[in-house]
Structures are given as structure tokens and as C-alpha cells.
Write an enzyme that holds these catalytic residues in place. Structure first.
Site, mmCIF file in Angstrom:
data_model
loop_
_atom_site.group_PDB
_atom_site.id
_atom_site.type_symbol
_atom_site.label_atom_id
_atom_site.label_comp_id
_atom_site.label_asym_id
_atom_site.label_seq_id
_atom_site.Cartn_x
_atom_site.Cartn_y
_atom_site.Cartn_z
ATOM 1 N N ARG A 1 39.732 35.392 41.168
ATOM 2 C CA ARG A 1 40.865 34.450 40.686
ATOM 3 C C ARG A 1 41.300 33.739 41.741
ATOM 4 N NH1 ARG A 1 45.513 34.592 36.134
ATOM 5 N NH2 ARG A 1 43.759 34.661 34.632
ATOM 6 N N ARG B 1 40.022 39.845 25.421
ATOM 7 C CA ARG B 1 39.724 39.871 26.949
ATOM 8 C C ARG B 1 38.944 40.955 27.354
ATOM 9 N NH1 ARG B 1 42.196 36.139 30.065
ATOM 10 N NH2 ARG B 1 40.579 36.917 31.623
#
Ligand code: CP
Ligand code: NVA
Length: 317
Positions: free
Chosen positions: A114, A305
């Protein structure tokens, strides 16, 4: 057991950086696998498809859902997740990404990152010989959209073709990935954003080209009313993304009319579902009443998720 053979060879070793890199059939396969993995987990059945494998997780931005869902999911698959805060890696002191990529490739079996700059993920993938998974960049958030498509299928049926999905707000990473993911599924994706905050032309063109093939459509508009009319899905995300904290006041002013609220909900289809990737700012991009209301599926999205990412991990690793 779910048929793991058909696509496993096509997916093994691939990066998961952008939904555009996957065919609609491959994405549907991953969504079906995610459904199966969810069912296995709910029934307490072991599904240790990644026994003994290690996943590195590099974070240059904050996270609740992405970090915890990847870590928990990896453990459920029999593997080991290794959280790597970018500040604590030598990367944070300037070690080149290409060196980090080659070193990590010798220790772990996959890496999620990320970060801010999308090109950093592409560079990591270019130099790594293990699968690289995009856990959000300034440009894209593909793992979130896999969970979102899974959630829409659960609530509105397996065939997403022809469904109207309207995203309201900033033309950001979520808008980009929703356009691409929706277009892949043949959905009619509408992005309602004010001028200056519309999605980037690059991703808009990409999504439109995909929609031309799948029979979906992609529309960018500043007319929030027509965007919401008869929408099957109404989607909101923050007005100021991570890294844009200093622009928050200007963004609040520019985007104030692009809120998912009760008035907008009344224009949508009767069985509309309201979605938000979270974290949410109540009273800004979405009202408390709508976020907590009967149409909201935001916590199903958050749960999914984990299931969707387990499918991606099992597929590429
Ligand atoms: N939706 C999402 O990616 O949440 P986190 O920032 O908490 O990971
Ligand atoms: N657009 C948001 C999504 C957070 C999950 C951000 O990038 O901060």
C-alpha cells in the site's frame, strides 16, 4: 471442493495490481472462489491452500481493513503474514524499491504493498519474481473492488450485467477501480463528480474501452440527480484521501453537494444498496442516517475484503 484446476495455471505467479490486467472470466473465477472460501470459513472447514507460504505486507499509509483482512486471511489459508511498516524498512531511508523487490523475493512467496505512487508498485513488480498485490495506491484500489463486486453479487444476484452503479464524490482511486471493475462486469457505471474532481482521463478511457467490449458503459457527469436515478448501487468514498489532508478544506467546499443522503437515495432503485469502502466521514460524503440505514451494506463489504483477498492470494500464490 471448488474446482481449483481450471484457472490455477493461468493465475499462478501473476501480479494483482489492476483489475484491467484480468479478463472478466478470470475476475468471475476469483469471485466464485471467494464465495467458496467464505462458505468454507463460515462452516469451520479447513482450506489451507497456502500452507507454509509467507506474504510480506508493506504499508506506507494507514490501514485497518486491508492490514487485518490480509493478515487474518493469510493465517486461515495456512500461511504466514509478515507486516512490514515502510518506515521500519530500509526503504523508508531511501533503499531503492528495485533492491527491496529483489531481496524480498528471496525470503517470501508474495508481497502486498500500500503506497502513494502507483509507479512504485509497478517498479516493485518489475523487479520482484514473486506476485505483487496492490493494497491501494493514489490511482487504484483493486482489492476493495473485488470485495465490492462480491458484495453486490450477494445482495443483487450473480449477474452484474446491466446493473447501474453510481459513485458519488471525488474521482479518486476508488472511482478509477470501480469504473474498471464495473466495466469488466458489463455494468453501467456512473461517476458523479464536480469539475476539477472528476476521474483521470487515462482511467476513464481505459474503462470505456473495456465497457465497449463487455456491453457495459461508463459515464462521467456533474449531474448528481440523473446519476442517482434508478441506481442499483450508490457508492461513496471520502472527499480527501490519504495524502490529501492539506487539501481537505478546499475539497469539502468543492464536493459539498456530492453527498450520499436520503434525498439522493429516494431517486435510486427501490432495492438500491448503499456502499462505502470505509473509513467514512459521517456528515461529509455520506449522512449518518444513510450509512447506518437499511440499505447500507458497508460492513458486508468490509467483511468481504478478507474473503475476496483470500481468493486473490490463493489464485496468484
Ligand atoms: N477500505 C480500506 O481499504 O480500508 P483501510 O484503509 O482500513 O485498509
Ligand atoms: N480514497 C481513499 C480510500 C481509503 C480506503 C483513500 O485513498 O484514502
Amino acid at each position: 471442493m471448488f474446482n481449483l484446476t481450471d484457472f490455477s495455471q493461468r493465475l499462478a505467479g501473476r501480479d494483482f495490481i489492476a483489475l484491467a490486467d484480468y479478463s472478466p472470466e478470470e475476475l468471475v473465477y476469483l469471485l466464485d472462489l471467494a464465495d467458496w472460501l467464505k462458505d468454507m470459513q463460515k462452516r469451520g472447514k479447513p482450506h489451507r491452500l497456502l500452507e507454509g507460504k509467507t506474504l510480506g505486507l508493506i504499508f506506507q499509509k494507514s490501514s485497518t481493513r486491508t492490514r487485518v483482512s490480509f493478515e487474518a486471511g493469510m493465517v486461515q489459508l495456512g500461511g504466514y503474514p509478515m507486516f512490514l511498516s515502510a518506515n521500519d524498512l530500509q526503504m523508508g531511508r531511501g533503499e531503492p524499491i528495485r533492491d527491496t523487490a529483489r531481496v524480498l523475493s528471496r525470503y517470501v512467496d508474495g508481497v502486498m504493498i500500500r503506497t502513494f505512487n502507483h509507479d512504485d508498485v509497478l517498479e516493485l513488480a518489475q523487479y520482484a519474481d514473486i506476485p505483487v498485490i496492490n493494497g491501494l495506491t493514489d490511482d487504484l484500489h483493486p482489492c476493495q473492488v473485488m470485495a465490492d463486486l462480491m458484495t453486490i453479487r450477494e445482495h443483487r444476484g450473480q449477474n452484474l450485467k446491466g446493473m447501474k452503479m453510481t459513485y458519488v464524490g471525488d474521482g479518486n482511486n476508488m472511482a478509477h477501480s470501480l469504473m474498471i471493475g464495473g466495466a469488466k462486469m458489463g455494468m453501467d457505471v456512473v461517476i458523479a463528480s464536480p469539475s476539477g474532481y472528476q476521474p483521470s482521463p487515462r482511467y476513464t478511457q481505459m474503462a470505456k474501452r473495456i465497457a465497449d467490449v463487455t456491453g457495459g458503459s461508463v459515464t462521467i457527469t456533474d449531474d448528481i440527480g440523473s446519476a442517482a436515478r434508478e441506481a442499483d448501487v450508490l457508492y461513496a468514498d471520502v472527499w480527501a484521501s490519504m495524502g490529501q489532508e492539506e487539501e481537505a478544506a478546499a475539497r469539502m467546499a468543492a464536493l459539498k453537494d456530492f453527498q450520499v443522503n436520503k434525498a439522493l437515495l429516494q431517486l435510486a432503485a427501490k432495492d438500491v444498496i448503499v456502499m462505502h469502502c470505509l473509513p467514512a466521514h459521517r456528515g461529509e460524503e455520506i449522512t449518518e442516517e444513510v450509512l447506518e440505514g437499511a440499505y447500507s451494506v458497508v460492513f458486508d463489504q468490509a467483511e468481504n475484503r478478507m474473503h475476496a483477498q483470500k481468493a486473490v492470494l490463493a489464485g496468484v500464490m
